[in-house]
Design a protein around this motif. Structure first.
Motif, short mmCIF file in Angstrom:
data_model
loop_
_atom_site.label_atom_id
_atom_site.label_comp_id
_atom_site.label_asym_id
_atom_site.label_seq_id
_atom_site.Cartn_x
_atom_site.Cartn_y
_atom_site.Cartn_z
N ARG A 51 0.81 -1.19 -0.02
CA ARG A 51 0.06 -0.01 0.02
C ARG A 51 0.70 1.28 0.05
NH1 ARG A 51 -2.33 1.32 5.56
NH2 ARG A 51 -0.42 2.04 5.95
N GLU A 52 1.84 1.33 1.13
CA GLU A 52 2.82 2.38 0.97
C GLU A 52 3.42 2.79 -0.23
OE1 GLU A 52 2.39 4.79 3.12
OE2 GLU A 52 0.62 3.77 3.99
N ASP A 61 12.73 4.10 6.23
CA ASP A 61 12.27 4.68 7.34
C ASP A 61 10.81 4.92 7.19
OD1 ASP A 61 14.62 4.40 8.38
OD2 ASP A 61 15.33 6.53 7.80
N GLU A 62 10.34 5.51 6.08
CA GLU A 62 9.14 6.34 5.74
C GLU A 62 8.08 4.90 5.52
OE1 GLU A 62 8.99 8.78 2.33
OE2 GLU A 62 9.59 7.12 0.96
N LEU A 63 8.60 3.66 5.07
CA LEU A 63 7.69 2.57 5.16
C LEU A 63 7.35 2.07 6.45
CD1 LEU A 63 9.21 0.70 1.93
CD2 LEU A 63 7.40 2.17 1.98
N ALA A 64 8.41 1.94 7.19
CA ALA A 64 8.14 1.49 8.65
C ALA A 64 7.25 2.73 9.39
CB ALA A 64 9.43 1.28 9.49
N GLY A 111 1.10 -5.05 -10.89
CA GLY A 111 0.10 -5.86 -11.26
C GLY A 111 -0.89 -6.11 -10.16
N LEU A 112 -0.35 -5.71 -8.75
CA LEU A 112 -1.30 -6.08 -7.47
C LEU A 112 -2.59 -4.72 -7.72
CD1 LEU A 112 1.35 -6.83 -5.14
CD2 LEU A 112 -0.55 -8.38 -6.07
N PHE A 113 -2.17 -3.68 -8.39
CA PHE A 113 -3.03 -2.52 -8.65
C PHE A 113 -4.63 -2.86 -8.39
CE2 PHE A 113 -5.02 1.15 -10.53
CZ PHE A 113 -5.11 2.03 -9.38
N PRO A 114 -5.11 -3.76 -9.31
CA PRO A 114 -6.57 -4.09 -9.37
C PRO A 114 -6.80 -4.86 -7.82
CG PRO A 114 -5.47 -5.05 -11.44
CD PRO A 114 -4.66 -4.48 -10.50
N ILE A 115 -6.06 -5.58 -7.11
CA ILE A 115 -6.27 -6.05 -6.02
C ILE A 115 -6.41 -4.96 -4.84
CG2 ILE A 115 -5.44 -7.66 -4.13
CD1 ILE A 115 -4.01 -9.02 -6.53
N VAL A 116 -5.44 -4.10 -5.07
CA VAL A 116 -5.53 -2.77 -4.08
C VAL A 116 -7.09 -2.18 -4.26
CG1 VAL A 116 -4.51 -0.65 -3.55
CG2 VAL A 116 -2.92 -2.63 -4.04
N VAL A 117 -7.30 -1.92 -5.53
CA VAL A 117 -8.64 -1.09 -5.69
C VAL A 117 -9.62 -1.89 -5.20
CG1 VAL A 117 -10.11 -0.36 -7.68
CG2 VAL A 117 -7.66 0.05 -7.86
N ALA A 118 -9.62 -3.20 -5.40
CA ALA A 118 -10.78 -4.17 -4.98
C ALA A 118 -10.87 -4.03 -3.36
CB ALA A 118 -10.66 -5.53 -5.58
N LEU A 119 -9.73 -3.99 -2.81
CA LEU A 119 -9.66 -4.02 -1.27
C LEU A 119 -10.21 -2.72 -0.71
CD1 LEU A 119 -6.26 -5.73 -0.50
CD2 LEU A 119 -8.89 -6.62 0.03
N VAL A 120 -9.76 -1.59 -1.45
CA VAL A 120 -10.46 -0.24 -1.11
C VAL A 120 -11.79 -0.23 -1.18
CG1 VAL A 120 -10.28 2.18 -1.46
CG2 VAL A 120 -8.18 0.97 -1.34
N GLU A 121 -12.20 -0.78 -2.13
CA GLU A 121 -13.70 -0.84 -2.56
C GLU A 121 -14.29 -1.50 -1.77
OE1 GLU A 121 -16.39 -0.99 -6.80
OE2 GLU A 121 -14.58 -2.31 -6.74
N LEU A 126 -17.09 -1.83 4.97
CA LEU A 126 -17.07 -2.17 6.50
C LEU A 126 -16.99 -0.95 7.49
CD1 LEU A 126 -13.98 -4.38 5.92
CD2 LEU A 126 -16.21 -5.06 6.23
N ARG A 127 -16.93 0.36 6.77
CA ARG A 127 -16.92 1.59 7.60
C ARG A 127 -18.23 1.94 7.89
NH1 ARG A 127 -12.72 4.49 7.52
NH2 ARG A 127 -13.78 6.37 7.28
N ASP A 128 -18.22 2.53 9.24
CA ASP A 128 -19.77 3.06 9.62
C ASP A 128 -19.88 4.56 9.18
OD1 ASP A 128 -20.42 0.81 10.93
OD2 ASP A 128 -19.18 1.62 12.75
N ASP A 129 -18.53 5.19 9.16
CA ASP A 129 -18.57 6.67 8.42
C ASP A 129 -17.87 6.68 7.20
OD1 ASP A 129 -18.20 9.35 8.05
OD2 ASP A 129 -16.87 9.68 9.69
N HIS A 130 -18.57 6.93 6.03
CA HIS A 130 -18.10 6.77 4.74
C HIS A 130 -17.53 8.13 4.32
CE1 HIS A 130 -18.82 2.61 3.78
NE2 HIS A 130 -20.17 2.98 4.44
N ARG A 131 -17.79 9.31 5.33
CA ARG A 131 -17.11 10.53 4.79
C ARG A 131 -15.63 10.91 4.98
NH1 ARG A 131 -20.58 13.43 9.06
NH2 ARG A 131 -20.01 11.69 10.27
N THR A 132 -14.88 9.73 5.59
CA THR A 132 -13.50 10.15 5.74
C THR A 132 -12.63 8.90 5.16
OG1 THR A 132 -13.54 9.05 7.75
CG2 THR A 132 -13.83 11.57 7.66
N GLY A 133 -11.39 8.92 4.88
CA GLY A 133 -10.62 7.79 4.47
C GLY A 133 -10.08 8.16 3.22
N VAL A 134 -9.40 7.01 2.77
CA VAL A 134 -8.82 7.25 1.49
C VAL A 134 -9.50 6.90 0.14
CG1 VAL A 134 -6.66 6.32 0.12
CG2 VAL A 134 -6.48 6.93 2.32
N GLU A 135 -9.62 7.46 -0.56
CA GLU A 135 -10.52 7.13 -1.78
C GLU A 135 -9.49 7.34 -3.14
OE1 GLU A 135 -14.50 8.82 -4.10
OE2 GLU A 135 -13.13 10.15 -2.92
#
Length: 181
Positions: A51-52, A61-64, A111-121, A126-135
């Protein structure tokens, strides 16, 4: 927790075709592509590192820091992701410091990009508050990305129109016969 299974039914699974129809003849251990994929990226920590990397991180350092994982875990995941061809290392050197490696996604990693998109989607549900988060959005028009399953001819395929079969069925059957002798 209540689950709405009213739409679920026997048609919401993959239809088994050919020799794969007798599922008990085909244990997944050792040849299942899902299993192999999870061997490579199936840990929470591996996916957080990936993801990062997609979010533009490249230095250890930034990944950790951004994953919240220990340095030992990040080092282990990067070593594994490198060995599996998901990331590559490139040396860099900041003024007055020793040479270090930065990490970038390889073509296999991208090539993992579609998997990342699917996981975000999927995670949106799963969220109670859909107004925040990464899109994830299309840079050109600003609309949200979504993961869609299509066949090679471009048809969208929902699960009730999908099937599963053995790849190289004759070869697989020959192997099954050899193993039973």
């Amino acid at each position: 927790m209540d689950h709405d299974d009213s739409a679920a039914g026997s048609t919401d699974v993959l239809e088994r075709l050919g020799a794969f129809s007798d599922r008990d003849d085909w244990p997944a251990k050792g040849w299942c592509r899902i299993e192999r994929s999870l061997d490579v990226i199936g840990t929470r920590s591996a996916m957080l590192v990936v993801r990062e990397l997609f979010y533009g991180g490249s230095k250890f350092d930034e990944l950790a820091r951004r994953t919240g994982l220990s340095e030992a875990v990040v080092a282990g995941r990067l070593k594994q992701l490198y060995a599996d061809g998901i990331v590559d290392r490139r040396p860099y050197r900041e003024a007055g410091k020793r040479t270090r490696d930065e990490y970038v996604l390889t073509e296999r990693g991208r090539g993992l990009f579609p998997i990342v998109v699917a996981l975000v989607e999927w995670g949106e549900g799963l969220r109670d508050d859909h107004r925040t988060g990464v899109e994830l959005v299309h840079r050109d028009c600003g609309t949200s990305l979504s993961a869609v399953v299509t066949c090679e001819k471009g048809h969208e395929v929902p699960v009730d129109r999908a099937a599963v079969r053995l790849k190289g069925e004759e070869y697989a059957l020959a192997g099954l016969r050899r193993g039973s002798k």
